[in-house]
Enzyme design. Sequence first.
Site, PDB file in Angstrom:
ATOM      1  N   LYS A 125       0.813  -1.220   0.000  1.00  0.00           N
ATOM      2  CA  LYS A 125       0.000   0.000   0.000  1.00  0.00           C
ATOM      3  C   LYS A 125       0.844   1.266   0.000  1.00  0.00           C
ATOM      4  O   LYS A 125       0.385   2.311  -0.474  1.00  0.00           O
ATOM      5  CB  LYS A 125      -0.987  -0.040   1.172  1.00  0.00           C
ATOM      6  N   GLY A 173      -8.520  -6.115   4.517  1.00  0.00           N
ATOM      7  CA  GLY A 173      -9.575  -6.539   5.433  1.00  0.00           C
ATOM      8  C   GLY A 173      -9.655  -5.695   6.691  1.00  0.00           C
ATOM      9  O   GLY A 173     -10.205  -6.121   7.706  1.00  0.00           O
ATOM     10  N   TYR A 211      -6.553  11.041   9.563  1.00  0.00           N
ATOM     11  CA  TYR A 211      -7.797  10.317   9.810  1.00  0.00           C
ATOM     12  C   TYR A 211      -8.959  11.239   9.440  1.00  0.00           C
ATOM     13  O   TYR A 211      -9.131  12.308  10.035  1.00  0.00           O
ATOM     14  CB  TYR A 211      -7.885   9.889  11.275  1.00  0.00           C
ATOM     15  N   ARG A 300      -8.358  -7.000  -8.678  1.00  0.00           N
ATOM     16  CA  ARG A 300      -9.160  -8.234  -8.829  1.00  0.00           C
ATOM     17  C   ARG A 300     -10.618  -7.861  -8.979  1.00  0.00           C
ATOM     18  O   ARG A 300     -10.983  -6.694  -8.837  1.00  0.00           O
ATOM     19  CB  ARG A 300      -8.995  -9.089  -7.570  1.00  0.00           C
ATOM     20  N   VAL A 303     -16.270  -8.293  -4.529  1.00  0.00           N
ATOM     21  CA  VAL A 303     -17.538  -8.868  -4.072  1.00  0.00           C
ATOM     22  C   VAL A 303     -18.715  -8.076  -4.650  1.00  0.00           C
ATOM     23  O   VAL A 303     -19.692  -8.652  -5.123  1.00  0.00           O
ATOM     24  CB  VAL A 303     -17.604  -8.844  -2.523  1.00  0.00           C
ATOM     25  N   ARG A 346     -24.873  -7.723   1.555  1.00  0.00           N
ATOM     26  CA  ARG A 346     -24.108  -8.948   1.797  1.00  0.00           C
ATOM     27  C   ARG A 346     -24.727  -9.654   2.992  1.00  0.00           C
ATOM     28  O   ARG A 346     -24.767  -9.095   4.097  1.00  0.00           O
ATOM     29  CB  ARG A 346     -22.666  -8.620   2.161  1.00  0.00           C
TER      30      ARG A 346
END
Length: 456
Positions: A125, A173, A211, A300, A303, A346
């Site tokens: 990253k 994640g 942040y 990629r 979902v 989901r």
Amino acid sequence: MTGGTGARPMFEKVLIANRGEIALRIHRACRELGIATVAVHSTADADAMHVRLANESVCIGPPQARDSYLNVAAILSAATITGADAIHPGYGFLSENADFAAMVEEHGLAFIGPTPEHIRMMGDKVVAKQTARKLGIPCVPGSDGPVQDLDAAVAAAEQIGYPVLIKAAAGGGGRGMKVAASRAVLEEAFRTARGEAEAAFGDGRVYMEKYLGHPRHIEIQVIGDSHGNVVHLGERDCSLQRKHQKLVEESPSPALNAEQRMEIGTTVCDALRKLGYRNAGTVEFLYEDGKFYFIEMNTRLQVEHPVTEMITGIDLVREQIRIAAGAPLSFSQDDVRFAGHAIECRVTAETPTDFRPSPGRVAEYHPPGGLGVRVDSALYAGYSVPPYYDSMVAKLIVHGATRNEALMRLRRSLDEFVIGGIETTLPLHRRILGSGDFVDGAYDIHWLERFVGLKR
Ligand code: ADP
């Protein structure tokens, strides 16, 4: 490879290196292209839907993912034995493993995804952010590279301004991420983030960012071919998150207008064209006070890709396969039309209030249907959800002419959906749909955590 659809050679057989709903999703695209499929599965998945539907299947190991779905040698052997031409990795598992992508190619097979170099670049990253900045993509203000020690962290935080977020260079994640509101808590946050990063990824490098207090998560779907074409398919708003994980996604974002969409889409496409990016990818941003800030790129299929498919009518997996076979994109940017509104929920096999895992036998299964309703799931009545893998068991995606129509359709679809015998998060989704803030599109990335924490 032989002549398939179009003038280009097309694969005859694709091995699907995944399980669950995404394995089915890929199988469906292959079948519609006239391509045979090979399923791989662990011993825990012998009865899984993807195994039942595929033309051939190979058991690649015991239940634990590291011995089966992450077992590179077993997967490559399965591809060789069955004579597959290509491997689709889906999402998760080996999908962002650059070494795997390289080995697939070294074995003379096509990897249905980006080049190993691009996977490696975006997987780190720190490198991803440096690359994005160089290519003219706006980034969250932060440390320039990894932060080595506490002194460097203090200096970086002073320069960025509190509150700061400490993130893992190898992150994913939402793990290894810690907020420090002030100097007093920086030391502890820094040590914890480093420890978590080391434990989760075997790589303790961390970097720092400003942040942001009330951003939305807005991401741009792109797809490129190996002939230099890169187009974007609009955005998805994925701000409804719990523990930095997405629960509900929609497109278009209630926060963007057509002009802002084209502007950010064009910036992203110009950058990725310079990079020579091929296949599907998603560039993720935080969006606050009218400004976009790059956070990462996923190399990629995601979902939430069906949300984009519903409003563009483009089959992303089909395009991924065609591109991997060397074909040019079947459409240009001008051909892409955004029609109506799509929302995805989901559904996970977890208790809906405190998110404890709830694997087990599905006694009843009745998915909703009707106009504008899509359910991507590998469930069936009598199936046992194994305890070893990700808890997502279904994606409910609806499409409507307007956001309001999509909301009405989602509400009635959630009411129809029956998954019996295990606990699922369907009741939570019904509650979210009942909230005025969600209906108004007035939410940011912190909204769901507050909502879940509310007394019921
Ligand atoms: P991961 O790769 O672990 O998913 P991301 O960088 O994609 O990490 O961030 C995941 C989520 O964490 C974002 O969608 C957002 O909710 C939150 N987040 C990340 N960076 C920031 C930031 N600078 N300020 C506030 N929230 C952030």
